[in-house]
Write an enzyme that holds these catalytic residues in place. Structure first.
Site, mmCIF file in Angstrom:
data_model
loop_
_atom_site.group_PDB
_atom_site.id
_atom_site.type_symbol
_atom_site.label_atom_id
_atom_site.label_comp_id
_atom_site.label_asym_id
_atom_site.label_seq_id
_atom_site.Cartn_x
_atom_site.Cartn_y
_atom_site.Cartn_z
ATOM 1 N N GLY A 190 13.204 4.433 28.652
ATOM 2 C CA GLY A 190 12.669 3.112 28.112
ATOM 3 C C GLY A 190 12.858 2.940 26.524
ATOM 4 N N GLU A 192 14.458 0.623 24.451
ATOM 5 C CA GLU A 192 14.081 0.199 24.074
ATOM 6 C C GLU A 192 12.333 -1.224 23.953
ATOM 7 O OE1 GLU A 192 16.754 1.490 24.651
ATOM 8 O OE2 GLU A 192 16.584 1.593 21.948
ATOM 9 N N THR A 240 14.519 10.700 26.945
ATOM 10 C CA THR A 240 15.244 12.144 27.510
ATOM 11 C C THR A 240 15.606 11.503 28.959
ATOM 12 O OG1 THR A 240 13.344 12.472 28.858
ATOM 13 C CG2 THR A 240 13.668 13.416 26.783
ATOM 14 N N ASP A 301 19.183 3.632 16.510
ATOM 15 C CA ASP A 301 19.281 3.812 17.138
ATOM 16 C C ASP A 301 20.741 5.389 17.444
ATOM 17 O OD1 ASP A 301 19.475 2.916 20.184
ATOM 18 O OD2 ASP A 301 20.955 1.915 20.237
#
Lengths: 559, 115
Positions: A190, A192, A240, A301
């Site tokens: 999550g 993003e 993770t 990213d």
């Protein structure tokens, strides 16, 4: 005499019980020695994805044929690695957990995973699941809406279900769990959507929550001063979403963390520990023993989630127990896994965001692109946003000492957009990206690479012209590599030369993780087919003639 | 002191900046009088944040989703249905956006970029 007979009886009883009951921690540790079973994600705690099996080899692979296939009744895509125990294969995807008779391919049971239809809105990169874990009679898995579930291995009946996080706040789960030292470990997705990442420890018997290791440091904690003022760490990412490795001798779990949130680093000045990092933690407590941050402040990213492969390497004349990672940022990191000391960090793909890694400080030396992108300019960055390698797992052959990886050769044009406040469930990225216009048409989009871990130099490269591979690699003692194509072909490649030796077209695209195992002394190879994940999302239009739909394919040599 | 013109100027300046950043085409807006520039700009920001990852930055180069520049400009009901209920790989986003945000997204899709 009586006593020795008694102990013999007990021993016999114990070994019989061992056959009928579920496997133990010792079995997990020894995964690979009994080739009838595949008990762990990565085919061993070391995540080597290597099997010594050699019946299927360079000479015999031309006789490899499918022996059974089973539909998974799922359009969302198959990314999982199956597990095998006592003649039963366990497969997961976002919708189902399935048990299959390995001899016939017949379904024994399947259990649905129920989540609300709007859940995929907090899933950036494919509605999927990476696989189950097996321990002590149970099948463990995660769900898209962020629960951890235990099922009965024999019946598929749910034994417990525990909530890890609230999906409406951007949290989701696709990760395969890890059982280490009696604790069930899970990660989270999550980054993003403005989550705060963590690793959880659970009691496998009851589902009781044992501990949480947050992967962004709060004020007052070590690393809490690397986030600037304010509460940026609360939405700082560091997901993770890829299963860690485990060294039982050191009792350390190695787990990578994902990108920072938002991608635009404006609200989070500093290194932002522990984003884009490799963590070594105690499975019993979640204690952080050491860490190494690959991409401080991560504006690109550049997840460091990818598989952390354990191996023994000769470095400077000495034997070192290492952990290796082909990082999304383009560097191949080798660290001493006892203490986290950086031993090597060389680029394995084209890298323009940094000139090199300073071996004294362990930090990357950023190129001029770092300043430009933070100033709001368009930059062309290598690796692109999808990385020099994405999640598709590499394999490591401990005998050749080589890593085998599906890598990507692409840049992205990239710039930041203004940061807006966090809103639960909405994207928390604030950037835009596009393909460069001047890319030569004949440039390979990716490769299958055989890499020396220390030099990061390829022994050979197999160029890919149509699509980069989005499935994992499996290496075998038969001198073969197995992987698959987004267009559906399952491939066997000569591990010494990179030459394609055999292929078979499955029903959909392959973006999953092959395994090999034995039954009655015969070697089998299994892979899931079913287009999905980020590879499908970014190529959906070009893959218009590859239908969706999941299935399991198992292959063996024609007698 | 009349604050209104100054406020308006500031708003227009801000709007101009936002339009430049998100690239909503001023020319395209000039030809469509159904929408306020503020609405289009709001839609552009919402789109860039939530929709561009699949539908492409400014609707250009949608690698994985419907090319929204081809969406019929007279079918708002269909647009709202798909946005709120989902279709194929697109998840239902009904719970995520309020009615004014959905209107802003529609304004941007219809009038925000050159079609």
């Amino acid at each position: 005499m009586t006593r020795s007979l008694l102990s013999l009886g007990l021993l016999l009883f114990a070994s019989c019980a061992g056959v009928v009951s579920a496997q133990t921690l010792e079995d997990l540790r020894n995964d690979g020695k009994n080739t009838d079973n595949v008990l762990t994600y990565g085919m061993g705690y070391h995540l080597n994805r290597y099997s010594a099996l050699d019946q299927i080899n360079k000479a015999t692979v031309k006789r490899l044929v499918p022996v059974w296939s089973l539909s998974l009744d799922n359009r969302w895509g198959e990314q999982a690695q199956p597990l095998v125990y006592n003649g039963v294969m366990y497969v997961t995807n976002a919708r189902w957990t399935v048990a299959i008779d390995v001899a016939t391919g017949k379904q024994i049971w399947r259990t649905e995973v129920d989540w609300l239809p709007e859940t995929p809105r907090v899933v950036c990169c494919g509605v999927s699941n990476k696989g189950p874990a097996l321990y002590n009679g149970k099948v463990f898995r995660t769900t898209l809406d962020a629960f951890v579930v235990a099922l009965d291995q024999k019946t598929g009946k749910q034994l417990w279900k525990s909530k890890a996080a609230d999906w409406t706040e951007g949290y989701s789960m696709t990760v395969a769990p890890l059982v280490a030292n009696g604790v069930l470990l899970t990660g989270i997705s999550g980054a993003e959507f403005g989550i705060r990442g963590f690793i959880d420890g659970w009691d496998p018997d009851t589902g009781r929550h044992l501990w949480r290791r947050y992967t962004t440091a709060a004020p007052g904690e070590p690393g809490g001063d690397t986030w600037g003022p304010g509460d940026a760490y609360k939405h700082g990412g560091a997901s993770t979403w890829i299963t860690g490795s485990y060294d039982p001798d050191l009792d350390l779990v190695y787990w990578g963390t994902g990108n920072a949130g938002p991608w635009n680093p404006e609200p989070r000045p500093g290194d932002n520990l522990y984003v884009a990092s490799i963590l070594a933690i105690r499975p019993k407590t979640g204690e952080l023993v050491w860490h190494y941050q690959a991409t401080p402040n991560d504006p690109y990213d550049y997840d460091a989630c990818w598989e952390l492969i354990l191996g023994d390497l000769k470095i400077d004349g000495g034997n070192r127990k290492v952990v290796m990672q082909l990082n999304r940022n383009g560097f191949l990191y080798v660290l001493d896994r006892a203490n986290g000391k950086l031993l090597s960090a060389k680029p394995f793909e084209k890298v323009t965001w940094a000139t090199h890694v300073d071996m004294t400080t362990g930090r990357p030396v950023e190129s001029e692109l770092g300043q430009k992108v933070r100033a709001g300019e368009w930059i062309e960055k290598w690796p692109g946003t999808r990385g020099a390698k994405n999640w598709p797992h590499a394999a490591f052959n401990p005998n050749t000492g080589l890593l085998y990886a599906n890598t990507m050769h692409a840049a992205r044009m990239y710039r930041f957009l203004p940061v807006e406040p966090f809103k639960a469930g909405q994207r928390y990225m604030f950037m835009e990206a596009k393909d460069p216009e001047n890319r030569p048409a004949d440039l390979p989009v990716g490769h299958v690479d055989a890499l020396d871990p220390v030099t990061a130099q390829p022994r050979w490269r197999m160029p890919l012209q149509d699509f980069a591979h989005w499935g994992a690699l499996l290496a075998t003692g038969g001198g073969l590599l197995f992987t698959g194509k987004m267009t559906g072909e399952f491939l066997a490649i000569d591990a010494d030369t990179g030459k394609l030796l055999w292929q078979f077209k499955t029903g959909s695209g392959i973006n999953a993780q092959p395994i090999t195992w034995t039954l009655n002394g015969k070697q089998y190879v299994t892979v899931l087919s079913g287009l999905g994940g980020l590879g499908e999302i970014v190529n959906r239009q070009k893959l218009g003639n590859v239908p969706q739909g999941g299935s399991v394919w198992t292959f063996a040599l024609l007698d | 002191m009349d604050v209104r013109p100054a406020g308006l100027t500031k708003r227009l300046l801000y709007l101009g900046g936002a339009l430049a950043l998100y690239g909503a085409s001023v020319a395209a807006q000039g030809t469509d009088r159904r929408f306020e520039p503020e609405q289009i700009s709001k839609g552009a920001a919402l789109f860039a944040r939530n929709c561009a990852p699949c539908h492409g930055p400014r609707m250009v180069d949608p690698q994985s989703a419907f090319d929204l520049r081809k969406f019929p400009p007279d079918e708002k009901t269909r647009f709202v249905n798909v946005l709120t209920r989902g279709k194929n790989a697109m998840p239902p986003l009904g719970g995520l956006f309020g009615p004014d945000e959905i209107d802003a997204l529609w304004a941007y899709v219809v009038a925000g970029e050159k079609r």
